[in-house]
Design a protein around this motif. Structure first.
Motif, PDB file in Angstrom:
ATOM      1  N   VAL A  42       0.925   2.549  -8.723  1.00 53.82           N
ATOM      2  CA  VAL A  42       0.293   1.477  -8.929  1.00 53.82           C
ATOM      3  C   VAL A  42      -0.139   1.396 -10.355  1.00 53.82           C
ATOM      4  O   VAL A  42      -0.944   2.317 -10.772  1.00 53.82           O
ATOM      5  CB  VAL A  42      -1.443   1.067  -8.052  1.00 53.82           C
ATOM      6  CG1 VAL A  42      -1.958  -0.012  -8.512  1.00 53.82           C
ATOM      7  CG2 VAL A  42      -0.541   0.858  -6.649  1.00 53.82           C
ATOM      8  N   GLY A  43       0.345   0.572 -11.106  1.00 50.70           N
ATOM      9  CA  GLY A  43      -0.287   0.433 -12.453  1.00 50.70           C
ATOM     10  C   GLY A  43       0.235   1.241 -13.719  1.00 50.70           C
ATOM     11  O   GLY A  43       0.182   1.055 -14.688  1.00 50.70           O
ATOM     12  N   HIS A  64      -3.482  -5.656 -18.615  1.00 51.50           N
ATOM     13  CA  HIS A  64      -2.571  -6.480 -17.704  1.00 51.50           C
ATOM     14  C   HIS A  64      -3.301  -5.624 -16.464  1.00 51.50           C
ATOM     15  O   HIS A  64      -3.136  -4.503 -16.290  1.00 51.50           O
ATOM     16  CB  HIS A  64      -1.179  -6.356 -17.638  1.00 51.50           C
ATOM     17  CG  HIS A  64      -0.651  -7.357 -18.746  1.00 51.50           C
ATOM     18  ND1 HIS A  64      -0.701  -7.004 -20.036  1.00 51.50           N
ATOM     19  CD2 HIS A  64      -0.102  -8.587 -18.551  1.00 51.50           C
ATOM     20  CE1 HIS A  64       0.068  -7.998 -20.801  1.00 51.50           C
ATOM     21  NE2 HIS A  64       0.186  -9.119 -19.981  1.00 51.50           N
ATOM     22  N   PRO A  65      -3.706  -6.740 -15.419  1.00 47.05           N
ATOM     23  CA  PRO A  65      -4.328  -5.878 -14.208  1.00 47.05           C
ATOM     24  C   PRO A  65      -3.143  -4.851 -13.687  1.00 47.05           C
ATOM     25  O   PRO A  65      -2.076  -5.331 -13.619  1.00 47.05           O
ATOM     26  CB  PRO A  65      -4.589  -6.945 -13.175  1.00 47.05           C
ATOM     27  CG  PRO A  65      -4.957  -7.970 -14.247  1.00 47.05           C
ATOM     28  CD  PRO A  65      -3.757  -7.940 -15.406  1.00 47.05           C
ATOM     29  N   ALA A  66      -3.633  -3.796 -13.087  1.00 50.40           N
ATOM     30  CA  ALA A  66      -2.730  -2.769 -12.414  1.00 50.40           C
ATOM     31  C   ALA A  66      -2.090  -3.396 -10.883  1.00 50.40           C
ATOM     32  O   ALA A  66      -2.682  -4.045 -10.352  1.00 50.40           O
ATOM     33  CB  ALA A  66      -3.275  -1.620 -11.918  1.00 50.40           C
ATOM     34  N   VAL A  67      -0.820  -3.627 -10.907  1.00 51.72           N
ATOM     35  CA  VAL A  67      -0.214  -3.909  -9.868  1.00 51.72           C
ATOM     36  C   VAL A  67       0.656  -3.057  -9.128  1.00 51.72           C
ATOM     37  O   VAL A  67       1.092  -2.160  -9.574  1.00 51.72           O
ATOM     38  CB  VAL A  67       0.858  -5.452 -10.117  1.00 51.72           C
ATOM     39  CG1 VAL A  67      -0.194  -6.574 -10.563  1.00 51.72           C
ATOM     40  CG2 VAL A  67       1.659  -5.023 -11.208  1.00 51.72           C
ATOM     41  N   ALA A  68       1.039  -3.265  -7.890  1.00 48.04           N
ATOM     42  CA  ALA A  68       1.754  -2.236  -7.147  1.00 48.04           C
ATOM     43  C   ALA A  68       3.245  -2.801  -7.316  1.00 48.04           C
ATOM     44  O   ALA A  68       3.726  -3.548  -7.707  1.00 48.04           O
ATOM     45  CB  ALA A  68       1.613  -2.467  -5.784  1.00 48.04           C
ATOM     46  N   TYR A  78       7.332  -4.488 -11.851  1.00 48.30           N
ATOM     47  CA  TYR A  78       5.819  -4.794 -11.624  1.00 48.30           C
ATOM     48  C   TYR A  78       5.509  -6.124 -12.146  1.00 48.30           C
ATOM     49  O   TYR A  78       6.012  -6.574 -13.358  1.00 48.30           O
ATOM     50  CB  TYR A  78       5.118  -3.856 -12.563  1.00 48.30           C
ATOM     51  CG  TYR A  78       4.925  -2.334 -12.385  1.00 48.30           C
ATOM     52  CD1 TYR A  78       3.911  -1.733 -11.357  1.00 48.30           C
ATOM     53  CD2 TYR A  78       5.992  -1.584 -12.587  1.00 48.30           C
ATOM     54  CE1 TYR A  78       4.001  -0.539 -11.060  1.00 48.30           C
ATOM     55  CE2 TYR A  78       6.322  -0.325 -12.224  1.00 48.30           C
ATOM     56  CZ  TYR A  78       4.904   0.397 -11.504  1.00 48.30           C
ATOM     57  OH  TYR A  78       4.913   1.598 -11.086  1.00 48.30           O
ATOM     58  N   HIS A  80       3.584  -9.109 -13.093  1.00 48.15           N
ATOM     59  CA  HIS A  80       2.222  -9.710 -13.850  1.00 48.15           C
ATOM     60  C   HIS A  80       2.513 -11.047 -14.010  1.00 48.15           C
ATOM     61  O   HIS A  80       3.412 -11.587 -14.033  1.00 48.15           O
ATOM     62  CB  HIS A  80       2.046  -8.704 -15.217  1.00 48.15           C
ATOM     63  CG  HIS A  80       2.004  -7.276 -15.098  1.00 48.15           C
ATOM     64  ND1 HIS A  80       1.231  -6.679 -14.811  1.00 48.15           N
ATOM     65  CD2 HIS A  80       3.001  -6.409 -15.280  1.00 48.15           C
ATOM     66  CE1 HIS A  80       1.300  -5.179 -14.742  1.00 48.15           C
ATOM     67  NE2 HIS A  80       2.380  -5.083 -15.215  1.00 48.15           N
ATOM     68  N   ASP A  81       1.110 -11.749 -14.354  1.00 44.91           N
ATOM     69  CA  ASP A  81       1.103 -13.163 -14.620  1.00 44.91           C
ATOM     70  C   ASP A  81       1.947 -13.501 -15.973  1.00 44.91           C
ATOM     71  O   ASP A  81       1.793 -13.029 -16.995  1.00 44.91           O
ATOM     72  CB  ASP A  81      -0.091 -13.576 -14.807  1.00 44.91           C
ATOM     73  CG  ASP A  81      -0.374 -14.973 -14.991  1.00 44.91           C
ATOM     74  OD1 ASP A  81       0.392 -15.810 -14.556  1.00 44.91           O
ATOM     75  OD2 ASP A  81      -1.670 -15.388 -15.426  1.00 44.91           O
TER      76      ASP A  81
END
Length: 294
Positions: A42-43, A64-68, A78, A80-81
């Motif tokens: 994650v991230g 950027h927020p950590a994503v799985a 990954y 992201h927006d």
């Protein structure tokens, strides 16, 4: 003849990249693969060499927020927006990509965090060396960027305290932009370990100087001093089935202060017809009766 791609970096370090085509264990004594592998968390992605005890280097997209991670087709993504970061494993190494849906009209900047290693960006800004505390260094390079038409965009790397900054000039981009670096291993590296030597100022293939069927490498260090200040030196590393030698098989120096021997180096071919390749070394400050005549 087994060959490899030479990488010339900022003065003080010379590296050689692994072959870009896969080989079988039976045909290659080095082994089936020396490409790095990734552990997708994650991230971040932790990159290491595929053997026990190797040091993992972490790469993460900052700001950027950590994503799985998610497996999509043949690659790991990954989401992201407005941006998809993706990783794809291949014989050259780990290919990383960023697909940016709506890039700005100007500079597109991505901040990449690096942990477990020190990031040293090349002078030309097209690549970087990631140096862990132990084991082989990784190369973060082959940086390329293009828009949805396939038009190449100017791109560069910059060093930051947190790692590496990827900068793309998206002024003339049409539609989405893809940024695409590669993580690979330097199969061989050597450095002077002495301040201000400028080892690697000049690097060239020497041809096969000892006739063993493997190409060799000659390295110039303009500011080398071994009794005379800035006399310069040249060092020859022999190739073999296991790669380039760790220590030079031959070296020479000018024995004259400020000669800058090693300013340029090159393979000269077989100049005396003895069946072995030779090398030529330049020394632009050498005095042979006239001051700095070279």
């Amino acid at each position: 003849m087994r060959t490899a791609t030479m990488i010339v970096l900022a003065s003080g370090w010379v590296g050689c990249a692994a072959p870009s085509v896969p080989v079988s264990p039976e045909s290659d004594p080095i082994g089936p693969s020396i490409a790095p592998v990734g552990a997708y968390e994650v991230g971040r992605v932790r990159v290491r060499m595929p053997w026990a005890g190797s040091v993992a280097v972490g790469l993460s997209l900052l700001d950027h927020p950590a994503v799985a991670p998610a497996r999509v087709g043949g690659r790991t993504e990954y989401a992201h927006d407005g941006l998809i970061e993706w990783w794809e494993e291949g014989p050259r190494g780990l290919e990383q990509g960023f697909d940016v849906a709506d890039p700005p009209d100007g500079e597109l900047v991505l901040e990449v965090g690096v942990t477990g290693a020190v990031a040293e960006v090349d002078e030309d800004g097209l690549g970087a060396t990631l140096r862990p505390s132990a084991g082989p260094s990784l190369r973060y390079d082959h940086l390329a960027a293009w828009d949805e038409r396939g038009t190449a965009l100017p791109a560069r790397m910059e060093a930051t305290e947190a790692g590496v900054r990827l900068v793309v000039d998206a002024t003339d981009a049409v539609g989405a932009v893809t940024i695409d670096p590669l993580v690979a291993v330097a199969a061989w590296s050597v450095e002077s370990d002495v301040s201000y030597q400028h080892f690697g100022h000049a690097v060239a293939s020497a041809g096969d100087v000892n006739g063993d069927g493997y190409d060799d490498l000659v390295v110039g260090t303009t500011d080398y001093g071994n009794g005379e200040r800035l006399e310069g030196g040249a060092f020859l590393y022999l190739g073999s089935a296991a790669g380039l030698s760790a220590a030079p098989a031959w070296s020479a120096e000018s024995n004259q202060a400020y000669a800058f021997f090693g300013q340029s180096v090159a393979g000269a071919g077989d100049v005396n017809g003895d069946g072995y390749e030779d090398v030529v070394v330049g020394a632009h400050g050498f005095d042979g009766g006239e001051s700095d005549e070279g």
